[in-house]
Design a protein around this motif. Structure first.
Motif, PDB file in Angstrom:
ATOM      1  N   LEU A 195       0.830  -1.207   0.000  1.00 28.11           N
ATOM      2  CA  LEU A 195       0.000   0.000   0.000  1.00 28.11           C
ATOM      3  C   LEU A 195       0.865   1.259   0.000  1.00 28.11           C
ATOM      4  O   LEU A 195       0.576   2.220  -0.725  1.00 28.11           O
ATOM      5  N   ILE A 196       1.916   1.260   0.805  1.00 33.04           N
ATOM      6  CA  ILE A 196       2.790   2.432   0.882  1.00 33.04           C
ATOM      7  C   ILE A 196       3.546   2.626  -0.431  1.00 33.04           C
ATOM      8  O   ILE A 196       3.665   3.750  -0.947  1.00 33.04           O
ATOM      9  N   LYS A 197       4.044   1.536  -0.993  1.00 32.24           N
ATOM     10  CA  LYS A 197       4.801   1.617  -2.249  1.00 32.24           C
ATOM     11  C   LYS A 197       3.914   2.112  -3.387  1.00 32.24           C
ATOM     12  O   LYS A 197       4.331   2.938  -4.208  1.00 32.24           O
ATOM     13  N   ARG A 198       2.689   1.624  -3.441  1.00 32.95           N
ATOM     14  CA  ARG A 198       1.761   2.048  -4.487  1.00 32.95           C
ATOM     15  C   ARG A 198       1.416   3.528  -4.344  1.00 32.95           C
ATOM     16  O   ARG A 198       1.332   4.266  -5.337  1.00 32.95           O
ATOM     17  N   ALA A 199       1.259   3.972  -3.093  1.00 30.41           N
ATOM     18  CA  ALA A 199       0.928   5.374  -2.857  1.00 30.41           C
ATOM     19  C   ALA A 199       2.074   6.286  -3.272  1.00 30.41           C
ATOM     20  O   ALA A 199       1.855   7.385  -3.803  1.00 30.41           O
ATOM     21  N   ARG A 200       3.302   5.857  -3.075  1.00 33.99           N
ATOM     22  CA  ARG A 200       4.466   6.692  -3.408  1.00 33.99           C
ATOM     23  C   ARG A 200       4.686   6.803  -4.924  1.00 33.99           C
ATOM     24  O   ARG A 200       5.540   7.587  -5.359  1.00 33.99           O
ATOM     25  N   GLN A 201       3.963   6.048  -5.699  1.00 37.61           N
ATOM     26  CA  GLN A 201       4.052   6.214  -7.148  1.00 37.61           C
ATOM     27  C   GLN A 201       3.425   7.532  -7.590  1.00 37.61           C
ATOM     28  O   GLN A 201       3.695   8.007  -8.692  1.00 37.61           O
ATOM     29  N   ASP A 202       2.589   8.088  -6.730  1.00 35.93           N
ATOM     30  CA  ASP A 202       2.029   9.419  -6.980  1.00 35.93           C
ATOM     31  C   ASP A 202       3.113  10.461  -6.679  1.00 35.93           C
ATOM     32  O   ASP A 202       3.621  10.499  -5.546  1.00 35.93           O
ATOM     33  N   PRO A 203       3.484  11.286  -7.649  1.00 38.59           N
ATOM     34  CA  PRO A 203       4.558  12.267  -7.432  1.00 38.59           C
ATOM     35  C   PRO A 203       4.322  13.168  -6.228  1.00 38.59           C
ATOM     36  O   PRO A 203       5.266  13.587  -5.564  1.00 38.59           O
ATOM     37  N   GLU A 204       3.056  13.472  -5.924  1.00 42.10           N
ATOM     38  CA  GLU A 204       2.755  14.363  -4.811  1.00 42.10           C
ATOM     39  C   GLU A 204       3.040  13.707  -3.457  1.00 42.10           C
ATOM     40  O   GLU A 204       3.246  14.387  -2.457  1.00 42.10           O
ATOM     41  N   MET A 205       3.050  12.350  -3.431  1.00 42.90           N
ATOM     42  CA  MET A 205       3.248  11.635  -2.175  1.00 42.90           C
ATOM     43  C   MET A 205       4.610  10.949  -2.091  1.00 42.90           C
ATOM     44  O   MET A 205       4.889  10.237  -1.129  1.00 42.90           O
ATOM     45  N   GLN A 206       5.426  11.190  -3.097  1.00 44.34           N
ATOM     46  CA  GLN A 206       6.691  10.461  -3.202  1.00 44.34           C
ATOM     47  C   GLN A 206       7.596  10.668  -1.996  1.00 44.34           C
ATOM     48  O   GLN A 206       8.278   9.746  -1.559  1.00 44.34           O
ATOM     49  N   TYR A 207       7.593  11.885  -1.455  1.00 49.80           N
ATOM     50  CA  TYR A 207       8.526  12.203  -0.368  1.00 49.80           C
ATOM     51  C   TYR A 207       7.834  12.318   0.988  1.00 49.80           C
ATOM     52  O   TYR A 207       8.440  12.788   1.946  1.00 49.80           O
ATOM     53  N   TYR A 208       6.569  11.891   1.058  1.00 49.22           N
ATOM     54  CA  TYR A 208       5.863  11.909   2.335  1.00 49.22           C
ATOM     55  C   TYR A 208       6.399  10.788   3.230  1.00 49.22           C
ATOM     56  O   TYR A 208       6.842   9.749   2.755  1.00 49.22           O
ATOM     57  N   SER A 209       6.296  10.975   4.525  1.00 49.74           N
ATOM     58  CA  SER A 209       6.671   9.917   5.460  1.00 49.74           C
ATOM     59  C   SER A 209       5.611   8.813   5.432  1.00 49.74           C
ATOM     60  O   SER A 209       4.472   9.020   4.996  1.00 49.74           O
ATOM     61  N   ASP A 211       4.034   7.513   7.902  1.00 50.16           N
ATOM     62  CA  ASP A 211       2.915   7.854   8.796  1.00 50.16           C
ATOM     63  C   ASP A 211       1.930   8.792   8.103  1.00 50.16           C
ATOM     64  O   ASP A 211       0.705   8.630   8.237  1.00 50.16           O
ATOM     65  N   THR A 212       2.457   9.763   7.356  1.00 52.06           N
ATOM     66  CA  THR A 212       1.586  10.694   6.640  1.00 52.06           C
ATOM     67  C   THR A 212       0.797   9.967   5.555  1.00 52.06           C
ATOM     68  O   THR A 212      -0.416  10.178   5.396  1.00 52.06           O
ATOM     69  N   ILE A 213       1.470   9.101   4.825  1.00 47.37           N
ATOM     70  CA  ILE A 213       0.795   8.327   3.774  1.00 47.37           C
ATOM     71  C   ILE A 213      -0.275   7.428   4.368  1.00 47.37           C
ATOM     72  O   ILE A 213      -1.372   7.284   3.806  1.00 47.37           O
ATOM     73  N   THR A 214       0.014   6.830   5.517  1.00 45.88           N
ATOM     74  CA  THR A 214      -0.961   5.959   6.178  1.00 45.88           C
ATOM     75  C   THR A 214      -2.240   6.723   6.504  1.00 45.88           C
ATOM     76  O   THR A 214      -3.355   6.239   6.257  1.00 45.88           O
ATOM     77  N   ALA A 215      -2.094   7.916   7.049  1.00 51.86           N
ATOM     78  CA  ALA A 215      -3.263   8.736   7.392  1.00 51.86           C
ATOM     79  C   ALA A 215      -4.054   9.118   6.142  1.00 51.86           C
ATOM     80  O   ALA A 215      -5.301   9.081   6.145  1.00 51.86           O
ATOM     81  N   ILE A 216      -3.368   9.457   5.064  1.00 50.17           N
ATOM     82  CA  ILE A 216      -4.039   9.826   3.808  1.00 50.17           C
ATOM     83  C   ILE A 216      -4.779   8.624   3.231  1.00 50.17           C
ATOM     84  O   ILE A 216      -5.924   8.741   2.764  1.00 50.17           O
ATOM     85  N   LEU A 217      -4.140   7.448   3.269  1.00 45.44           N
ATOM     86  CA  LEU A 217      -4.761   6.238   2.713  1.00 45.44           C
ATOM     87  C   LEU A 217      -6.020   5.852   3.473  1.00 45.44           C
ATOM     88  O   LEU A 217      -7.009   5.408   2.871  1.00 45.44           O
ATOM     89  N   ILE A 218      -5.986   6.008   4.781  1.00 47.02           N
ATOM     90  CA  ILE A 218      -7.173   5.663   5.583  1.00 47.02           C
ATOM     91  C   ILE A 218      -8.364   6.512   5.125  1.00 47.02           C
ATOM     92  O   ILE A 218      -9.476   5.993   4.924  1.00 47.02           O
ATOM     93  N   LYS A 219      -8.135   7.804   4.954  1.00 48.32           N
ATOM     94  CA  LYS A 219      -9.206   8.708   4.525  1.00 48.32           C
ATOM     95  C   LYS A 219      -9.700   8.357   3.124  1.00 48.32           C
ATOM     96  O   LYS A 219     -10.914   8.306   2.873  1.00 48.32           O
ATOM     97  N   GLU A 220      -8.764   8.085   2.202  1.00 47.78           N
ATOM     98  CA  GLU A 220      -9.147   7.763   0.830  1.00 47.78           C
ATOM     99  C   GLU A 220      -9.916   6.446   0.763  1.00 47.78           C
ATOM    100  O   GLU A 220     -10.924   6.341   0.040  1.00 47.78           O
ATOM    101  N   LEU A 221      -9.465   5.440   1.487  1.00 43.69           N
ATOM    102  CA  LEU A 221     -10.130   4.138   1.453  1.00 43.69           C
ATOM    103  C   LEU A 221     -11.524   4.199   2.071  1.00 43.69           C
ATOM    104  O   LEU A 221     -12.455   3.524   1.614  1.00 43.69           O
TER     105      LEU A 221
END
Length: 230
Positions: A195-209, A211-221
């Motif tokens: 899930l984290i690797k797939r999210a980082r394919q988005d250029p806007e999320m590439q350099y997010y930590s 923990d930040t990606i986890t919080a964003i994914l929870i909201k999106e899902l």
């Protein structure tokens, strides 16, 4: 074992007799030559004392692989049996006959006696050679053969629950897996990394930590689940 140091010439172009001049020194360290008295190209290597000859024996040769003298306990303790790493020979694929025997042995001995199970597999299929170890058998069972293992697609609910538990417990995968029926520790960790690797394919999320990606994914899902249910 007492470790001391002796000098060895390190120059591949030198004559072999010269190369060995400083391999053995007298028993007493005060007889060692001074640093400025050593020939050019000498370096210090660790050695052990040989009290039978009152000399020092280098543990390794600068031009060869590390070795120990033949009279050490290391050489005396060699076994004729095949030795493998703690986790077993990971490059050796599991055969169907091994899986079947492992399933039968788990049914017979339960999920605690992995050392005994590995011994019986080695005895039955490998002439007693230690080709499988308890840790290897345990991982094979929990990751592939457990009939309660869920290998299906992950649902929105599972992904959301996994991410929420990851926020709460960190990398305690064993604890997290207990909240997801049929998902073992290994599959839970792999799913989170996916899930984290797939999210980082988005250029806007590439350099997010993470923990930040986890919080964003929870909201999106959660939003995607709501749209699907509607």
């Amino acid at each position: 074992m007492h470790i001391c140091y002796t000098a060895q010439i390190h120059n591949r172009t030198m004559d072999s007799d010269i190369n060995n001049l400083y391999w053995a020194f007298p028993q007493y360290t005060q007889n060692l030559p001074k640093f400025d008295e050593l020939p050019q190209g000498c370096v210090w290597v660790p050695c052990i004392p040989d009290f039978t000859t009152n000399t020092y024996i280098p543990i390794y040769n600068l031009h060869a692989q590390i070795h120990l003298p033949s009279n050490t306990k290391t050489q005396a303790c060699k076994s004729e049996k095949i030795k493998i790493s703690r986790g077993g020979i990971k490059t050796l694929p599991w055969k169907e006959s091994e899986d079947k025997l492992l399933q039968d042995l788990v049914e017979l001995h339960g999920l605690k006696k992995w050392s005994l199970i590995s011994q019986e597999i080695n005895k039955a299929l490998y002439d007693g050679n230690e080709m499988r170890k308890g840790k290897h058998c345990r991982e094979r069972w929990h990751n592939h053969l457990d009939p309660g293992l869920n290998k299906g697609e992950w649902s929105y609910e599972e992904d959301i629950y996994l991410l929420q538990l990851k926020e709460q417990y960190g990398n305690r995968w064993s604890l997290i897996s207990k909240g997801l029926q049929g998902r073992n520790e290994n599959s839970v960790k792999n799913r989170w990394n996916c899930l984290i690797k797939r999210a980082r394919q988005d250029p806007e999320m590439q350099y997010y930590s993470s923990d930040t990606i986890t919080a964003i994914l929870i909201k999106e899902l959660q939003e995607q689940r709501s749209q699907t249910n509607n």
